[in-house]
Design a protein around this motif. Structure first.
Motif, mmCIF file in Angstrom:
data_model
loop_
_atom_site.group_PDB
_atom_site.id
_atom_site.type_symbol
_atom_site.label_atom_id
_atom_site.label_comp_id
_atom_site.label_asym_id
_atom_site.label_seq_id
_atom_site.Cartn_x
_atom_site.Cartn_y
_atom_site.Cartn_z
ATOM 1 N N LEU A 633 0.814 -1.214 0.000
ATOM 2 C CA LEU A 633 0.000 0.000 0.000
ATOM 3 C C LEU A 633 0.845 1.262 0.000
ATOM 4 O O LEU A 633 0.446 2.291 -0.529
ATOM 5 N N ASP A 634 2.005 1.224 0.623
ATOM 6 C CA ASP A 634 2.792 2.438 0.797
ATOM 7 C C ASP A 634 3.761 2.699 -0.346
ATOM 8 O O ASP A 634 4.582 3.613 -0.257
ATOM 9 N N PRO A 693 -2.834 8.622 -1.840
ATOM 10 C CA PRO A 693 -1.800 8.548 -0.813
ATOM 11 C C PRO A 693 -0.441 8.901 -1.390
ATOM 12 O O PRO A 693 0.477 8.113 -1.360
ATOM 13 N N SER A 773 1.531 6.633 2.823
ATOM 14 C CA SER A 773 0.120 7.000 2.789
ATOM 15 C C SER A 773 -0.215 7.918 3.958
ATOM 16 O O SER A 773 0.263 7.711 5.065
ATOM 17 N N ARG A 775 -2.287 8.971 6.858
ATOM 18 C CA ARG A 775 -3.152 8.135 7.681
ATOM 19 C C ARG A 775 -4.219 8.934 8.415
ATOM 20 O O ARG A 775 -5.107 8.371 9.022
ATOM 21 N N SER A 778 -8.120 11.024 4.018
ATOM 22 C CA SER A 778 -8.047 10.777 2.591
ATOM 23 C C SER A 778 -9.212 11.508 1.958
ATOM 24 O O SER A 778 -10.349 11.342 2.392
ATOM 25 N N ARG A 788 -8.640 2.837 4.210
ATOM 26 C CA ARG A 788 -7.411 2.160 3.787
ATOM 27 C C ARG A 788 -7.554 0.658 4.051
ATOM 28 O O ARG A 788 -7.824 0.241 5.177
ATOM 29 N N LEU A 834 -7.936 1.659 -1.491
ATOM 30 C CA LEU A 834 -8.940 2.475 -0.802
ATOM 31 C C LEU A 834 -10.336 1.928 -1.061
ATOM 32 O O LEU A 834 -10.763 1.794 -2.205
ATOM 33 N N GLN A 931 -10.426 0.827 11.063
ATOM 34 C CA GLN A 931 -9.998 1.392 9.799
ATOM 35 C C GLN A 931 -9.234 2.699 9.971
ATOM 36 O O GLN A 931 -9.394 3.407 10.955
ATOM 37 N N CYS A 933 -9.270 6.034 8.080
ATOM 38 C CA CYS A 933 -10.159 6.609 7.081
ATOM 39 C C CYS A 933 -10.243 8.113 7.210
ATOM 40 O O CYS A 933 -9.776 8.710 8.180
#
Length: 954
Positions: A633-634, A693, A773, A775, A778, A788, A834, A931, A933
């Motif tokens: 993800l990152d 992100p 990303s 955190r 978003s 996420r 996402l 989460q 979010c």
């Protein structure tokens, strides 16, 4: 196709039971080699329904039926009817069968459209059984709808208590279309375009708002809606269109059996008469809301001159006028671009500018938006003078050649929705009894156009003289902002509401309350959809078709070659990584992409370069890319993608153009104006990507660029960006071409790499771009909550895809659209990890946020069946298996590194998703406290949000 023609030439005889009878008469079978299809025109004997079939070697088969709908008021009756017929029919009485079929089929497209003078219902699918299922639902929906009063109230408008269960709460207007049209007319460009049509064609149906004016919609009654259906939705007023490789005879049998056999011929009075020609020009003015984001508050005016042209059923004349429009306004070499855009009188052409063939008589509009009120007379004078100049000097031969080259490209390029494009292209002309097949004979029209130019060198100038210089049917419409515009709208709506309320008796109040409860109960009841036809998960192909690619190198740069039947076209892409780009330059990348193909090269200025691009390619573009990693993800790749296409004969020219952009690009001082305009447009791009992100884009706000007045510092940055990005060290390439031309294309890529080798420079090693990303929040531009979760390769990704689709269909659609009155809403799973909840044109933002949470709890509780899961799988697979154009084959592998093997593994995981998987991922990723979010709402200031201290209103 040959077999098709032979079977149809005997008047499309169809066997019905034991009786052989002629049901359809074949008017004409015509080969259309330009588009690789054969057209068959038919007419239904009993009703007079018109039918056109386009037989083509394309598995993405399409059906559409359109009705000429000509309202004489602005209550939005055709638009509300379009919504309401899709709320249940005689054979399929469940609520909203249209939406439910999205989850019971493998359709590649399903929708409906309300135009100014027709309503169309198209769908497409690659599955033959699915085609029959959808055809049954569509035929029953349009010809035999339930048209229940509660459906009219939900989709159209109703008076209802703000809280339906509380009779003491205030009464208000509600309804999906009512809210939708308020949203439409909150957009200044839509408002202007509507007024322009209404005032240019004031004598018949074009004088009203077919979609519905918000203050007129509450005047429509349920009885009027039913009457409009009875008079307009009849086969005698219908035009059927089918496209693709499925047998025509089967379509005719089903349509006859399920619909047409139940009707007799009528004489619908729906024809649109020609607009009476004015004997002198007219002037009018409208107001709009101020734009808070306008760069200059004093430049928010719009001015256009609109000219009424000829009847669109004269297909060659309409074709000529469309070409003439392009020559007048398209690109930096066009006369109106030079006269209106380059002096920077306004921010850009008005969105209404150009040729419009959507009404019985076409029109042409020219004008500016984003201009000062003081420039009104100046713009009028420039338009008149430019028309005089065109009459005097005409157009350069190269401009005409470039335009005809563009038409050739358009004919050869293959899209995945060709049938839908065809249906839309012929709709208006056919709607007014023009010949739709003649529209498709593009080469014939081009040849005739060239012959006219040969016989009369002043052919186009004479057209300009007739349709513009001497035309007295001309409207000059201005629009300016009014600080009280929104306030006046609210006051007018409140006045309309009070007029409705003050005439209500106690019995009426009771009836409103009871109907509100009744509607709420219906919306809250789980509908039995077993009456609807459905495919099964077992109908889905278990294995994906393999797309072969060849991987190699050219000048040390990775190259992917994909041999495809591209119809004589070559498609080129190159990805340039941002790894070596200094941090301070990254915010300028969208600007760089916007202008890089619009500048001069070598001895050519930007106008000459634009002409070369139009003459030799199907377009050249550079676009920013932020590509999520499939495993982490990152990890994101940031870069730019170069894209272009050309006819095979122009292959060397296309790569020479790219070589010149890499090696001979000139940042002339004269380009500052073009750069500044692109600069403003880039703000939207940057805002749009704030939800990504990608920390580099988030840390640098757009304000730094937006507030610049001196462009010198920006101009210095663009060459620096070029040195880093247009560099073979950072590139990988992809080519799609026919097998016969692939070796030539590969050779051109090799030469291209040799030509730009000088750009290869020694650089210190750079660590790959790893973007952490964000955190805490978003953002996405709509009402949204983004969570996420996991990347594409993760085992849970498939379960989250199914969950998003099921949650949308089985919970969020009912809560957000049916109960909340939003135009749309749901959940989706993105490739970047996402999981997003969303809604749009939503009047109840806080209620929707509660629905998002409710959807999660619904999923965690497992309140769904195996049938619900199977339907969600069908819906997901319809997107996964959507057709891919030859030009785009292998693109996922090139950009994202997603191979066929990875796609197959994802496919197998989708098949394997169970009830337990869904409840598990709902709890682990979406449950409160689980989460990471963020939530955002974009729109007018909301009272409930403003009072909530947890929200920051910007």
């Amino acid at each position: 196709v040959g077999f098709l023609c032979s079977t149809l030439l005997y008047n499309a005889t169809v066997r019905l039971g034991k009786i052989k009878m002629i049901v359809f008469q074949t008017f004409k079978v015509t080969a259309v080699p330009d588009l690789f299809l054969t057209s068959v025109k038919l007419s239904h004997d009993a009703t007079g329904a018109q039918y056109l079939h386009a037989a083509r070697d394309d598995s993405n088969n399409l059906f559409s039926v359109q009705f000429r709908t000509t309202p004489m008021d602005s209550t939005g009756v055709p638009h509300i009817l379009e919504h309401t017929v899709l709320c249940g029919s005689q054979r399929f009485p469940c609520r909203d069968p249209f939406f439910k079929m999205l989850n019971r089929s493998l359709s590649t497209f399903m929708n409906a459209f309300t135009a100014s003078d027709y309503t169309m219902y198209p769908f497409s699918t690659q599955n033959a059984k699915d085609f029959q299922n959808l055809l049954s639902v569509y035929l029953d929906a349009v010809f035999f709808p339930c048209l229940r009063e509660l459906d009219f109230c939900q989709e159209g408008w109703r008076l209802e208590h703000e809280t339906p269960t509380d009779p003491s709460s205030r009464l208000m207007f509600k309804g999906v279309v009512f809210n939708e049209m308020k949203g439409v007319f909150s957009d200044n460009e839509s408002l202007y375009a509507q007024h322009l049509q209404n005032k240019l064609l004031p004598d018949h149906t074009y004088a009203v708002v077919s979609g519905g004016a918000p203050l007129d919609i509450p005047d429509l009654t349920w009885e009027q809606l039913k009457h409009f259906h009875a008079t307009h939705y009849h086969p005698s007023n219908a035009r059927f269109f089918t496209y693709g490789d499925l047998p025509l005879e089967q379509h005719l049998q089903q349509i006859e059996k399920e619909a047409l056999s139940k009707f007799e011929r009528t004489e619908p009075n729906t024809a649109v008469p020609p607009q009476a020609h004015w004997d002198k020009p007219r002037v009018d003015h409208v107001t709009c809301r101020p734009d808070a984001l306008a760069p200059d508050p004093m430049k928010q005016n719009t001015l256009c001159m609109s000219y009424l042209l000829g009847d669109i059923t004269d297909t060659f004349e309409a074709f000529t006028l469309s070409l003439l429009s392009s020559l007048m306004i398209s690109g930096p070499n066009s006369p109106f671009y030079k006269a209106l855009i380059e002096p920077e009188i306004g921010s850009d052409f008005s969105s209404s500018v150009g040729f419009d063939g959507s009404t019985r008589q076409a029109s042409f509009t020219i004008g500016l938006q984003g201009m000062a009120e003081d420039n009104t007379e100046t713009v009028k004078h420039i338009i008149a003078q430019t028309i005089d100049d065109i009459v005097a000097t005409g157009f350069e031969e190269e401009q005409i050649e470039a335009l005809l080259h563009k038409i050739e490209i358009q004919m050869k390029h293959q899209s995945t929705s060709f049938g839908l494009a065809l249906a839309s292209y012929i709709a208006s002309c056919w709607n007014h009894d023009g010949d739709p097949v003649q529209l498709l004979k593009i080469s014939e029209n081009v040849s005739r156009f060239q012959q006219c130019l040969k016989e009369n060198p002043r052919y186009l100038q004479d057209k300009v003289q007739h349709y513009f210089k001497d035309n007295t049917h001309r409207l000059t419409l201005t629009m300016s902002p009014d600080e009280r515009f929104l306030e006046k709208q609210a006051e007018a709506e409140e006045q309309k509401l009070q007029e409705k309320i003050q005439n209500l008796s106690d019995a009426d109040h009771k009836d409103i309350y009871e109907k509100g409860l009744q509607l709420l109960a219906v919306q809250s009841t789980t509908q039995d959809a077993s009456c609807l036809p459905a495919l099964k998960v077992s109908d889905i192909e278990p294995i994906i078709p393999y797309t072969p690619v060849q991987l190699g190198t050219a000048g040390g740069v990775p190259v992917q070659c994909c041999e495809q039947p591209t119809n004589g076209m070559v498609y080129f892409r190159a990805m340039c990584n941002l790894n070596s780009l200094p941090e301070d330059l990254k915010i300028y990348v969208p600007l760089f992409c916007s202008v890089i193909t619009k500048l001069g090269c070598g001895e050519l200025d930007y106008r000459q370069q634009a002409q070369r691009i139009e003459l030799k390619t199907g377009g050249m573009s550079v676009s920013p890319q932020i590509i999520p990693d499939t495993d982490q993800l990152d990890l994101y790749e940031q870069g730019i993608m170069l894209s272009s296409s050309c006819l095979e004969r122009n292959l060397p020219d296309m790569f020479q153009l790219w070589s010149d952009i890499f090696n001979r690009l000139v940042f002339f001082q004269e380009t500052e104006k073009e750069i500044f305009k692109s600069l403003c447009k880039c703000i939207d791009f940057i805002l749009m990507h704030l939800h990504r992100p990608a920390g580099d884009l988030q840390r640098d706000g757009p304000g730094e660029i937006a507030e610049l007045t001196d462009l010198t510092s920006v101009l210095r940055k663009l060459p620096r960006i070029k040195r880093h990005l247009l560099n073979p060290e950072n590139m990988r390439c992809a080519v799609n071409a026919t097998p016969q031309k692939m070796s030539d294309a590969a050779g051109e890529v090799e030469r291209f790499m040799g030509n730009i080798a000088a750009n290869r420079k020694e650089r210190k090693p750079v660590r790959p771009t790893v973007v952490e990303s964000v955190r805490s929040s978003s953002w996405i531009i709509c009402e949204s909550e983004c969570v996420r979760t996991v990347p594409f390769s993760h085992a849970d990704y498939a379960s989250l895809c199914i969950l998003a689709r099921m949650m949308t269909a089985k919970f969020l659609h009912g809560e957000i659209r049916e109960k909340g009155g939003a135009y749309g809403g749901g959940a989706r799973m993105g490739g970047g990890g996402l999981f997003s909840f969303y809604s749009y044109r939503d009047p109840n933002s806080t209620q929707t946020l509660s629905a998002f949470r409710g959807g999660v709890e619904w999923a965690r509780a497992g309140k769904f069946t195996q049938q619900d899961i199977d339907e969600a799988k069908l819906s997901v697979f319809s997107a996964v298996d959507a057709p891919v154009a030859p030009s785009d084959k292998g693109l996922g592998r090139f950009l994202n590194g997603i191979t066929d093997e990875m796609k197959q593994r994802h496919r197998e995981r989708l098949f394997a998703v169970t009830n337990k998987n869904l409840t598990d991922v709902a709890g682990r990723y979406l449950g409160v406290g689980q989460q990471t979010c963020g939530v955002a709402i974009l729109g007018p200031e909301n009272e409930s949000i403003r009072k909530d201290p947890s929200w920051v209103v910007k």
